[in-house]
Scaffold this active site. Sequence first.
Site, PDB file in Angstrom:
ATOM      1  N   LYS A 151     102.091  11.583  30.452  1.00  0.00           N
ATOM      2  CA  LYS A 151     101.565  11.496  29.093  1.00  0.00           C
ATOM      3  C   LYS A 151     102.091  10.274  28.354  1.00  0.00           C
ATOM      4  CE  LYS A 151     100.250  15.010  26.814  1.00  0.00           C
ATOM      5  NZ  LYS A 151      98.850  14.942  27.239  1.00  0.00           N
TER       6      LYS A 151
ATOM      7  N   GLU B 222     107.216  15.772  27.707  1.00  0.00           N
ATOM      8  CA  GLU B 222     107.513  15.752  29.144  1.00  0.00           C
ATOM      9  C   GLU B 222     108.885  15.147  29.431  1.00  0.00           C
ATOM     10  OE1 GLU B 222     103.017  15.763  31.034  1.00  0.00           O
ATOM     11  OE2 GLU B 222     104.111  13.874  30.989  1.00  0.00           O
TER      12      GLU B 222
ATOM     13  N   LEU C  99      89.468  19.186  19.636  1.00  0.00           N
ATOM     14  CA  LEU C  99      88.669  20.360  20.002  1.00  0.00           C
ATOM     15  C   LEU C  99      87.725  20.082  21.155  1.00  0.00           C
ATOM     16  CD1 LEU C  99      87.739  21.385  16.347  1.00  0.00           C
ATOM     17  CD2 LEU C  99      89.585  22.340  17.748  1.00  0.00           C
ATOM     18  N   GLY C 100      88.048  19.098  21.988  1.00  0.00           N
ATOM     19  CA  GLY C 100      87.202  18.788  23.131  1.00  0.00           C
ATOM     20  C   GLY C 100      85.806  18.389  22.689  1.00  0.00           C
TER      21      GLY C 100
ATOM     22  N   ALA D 131      92.717  12.548  30.996  1.00  0.00           N
ATOM     23  CA  ALA D 131      93.412  11.648  30.077  1.00  0.00           C
ATOM     24  C   ALA D 131      92.787  11.595  28.697  1.00  0.00           C
ATOM     25  CB  ALA D 131      93.461  10.249  30.674  1.00  0.00           C
ATOM     26  N   ALA D 132      91.874  12.503  28.384  1.00  0.00           N
ATOM     27  CA  ALA D 132      91.165  12.418  27.109  1.00  0.00           C
ATOM     28  C   ALA D 132      92.122  12.486  25.916  1.00  0.00           C
ATOM     29  CB  ALA D 132      90.127  13.528  27.016  1.00  0.00           C
ATOM     30  N   GLY D 133      93.040  13.455  25.943  1.00  0.00           N
ATOM     31  CA  GLY D 133      93.954  13.613  24.824  1.00  0.00           C
ATOM     32  C   GLY D 133      94.867  12.417  24.641  1.00  0.00           C
ATOM     33  N   ASP D 134      95.397  11.880  25.733  1.00  0.00           N
ATOM     34  CA  ASP D 134      96.286  10.726  25.638  1.00  0.00           C
ATOM     35  C   ASP D 134      95.535   9.481  25.177  1.00  0.00           C
ATOM     36  OD1 ASP D 134      98.465  12.247  26.488  1.00  0.00           O
ATOM     37  OD2 ASP D 134      98.047  11.846  28.594  1.00  0.00           O
TER      38      ASP D 134
END
Length: 294
Positions: free
Chosen positions: A38, A136, A211-212, A240-243
């Site tokens: 992350k 992490e 929220l995707g 990796a969308a959130g990062d």
Amino acid sequence: MISVFGSANMDLVAYVSEAPKRGETVTGHRFRTVPGGKGANQAIAAARAGAHVAFLGAVGDDGFGAEMRATLVEAAVDVRGLRQVPGPSGIAHIVVDDGGGNSIIVVPGANGTVNGPSGEDLAAIARSEALLLQLELPMAAVVAAAQAAQVSGVPVVLTPAPAQPLPDELLDAVTVIVPNEHEAAAITGVTDPETALGALLERVPEAVITLGSEGALYGARQGRRLRVPAVKVEAVDTTAAGDTFVGALAVARAEGQDMAGALAFASTAAALSVQREGASTSMPTRHEIENALP
């Protein structure tokens, strides 16, 4: 400059039609190794989105460590704060199904040796326009980095993943917390995102809940709330969308964009990333993001 104090993992990615249930064995149709973690993901996302980025963390003295360092360098991330320690690098075992969903097991490796920011890390944090943190690394190290940024007046952006209890001394130093809806529920104990947003704002000044495919919610303690719709795309791999979202959001905020513009920039970057496989390999450039903005 944006500093990222966080993890570097080698992602071991297995692609399957449907993820196995407990006790079940399934046959995958492909496997690949991709540099990730992350922290490293957010560093690469921010660098590709246009920022000068310093990465602060650790890798092992194995081949994975050398490859991760090279990947960061190739993305123009400053790796002078990336220490090498004896033993294995961190890894993440990722299962990606044909719908683009994923499940992840992280083994910390070298990341677990980071007990706190070094003197050089502290100097880099103090020079930064923002500090990005995730969970992490050992919690004590994350708290120490957040408090150092707070003392220097540097905004702290926290991704509370993997979800775990958050000590008050960490939240007291956080400027913006960016959980997904599942992490927000784990932190607050409520599943409704709007209600969870309110609960988060009792603990930090600003919060964004991703929220995707439903977009993102933003709130500030002073009362402003925004809902930003997701860019509609066909997802291939959401790893990796959130990062990507967080890295791009930090860049836009550091550049002085208002929150509506920053969220649109971050949402567009995340939408581009899910159309490609892998973590660091999926992150868009500044040019790609600007061309895709609605």
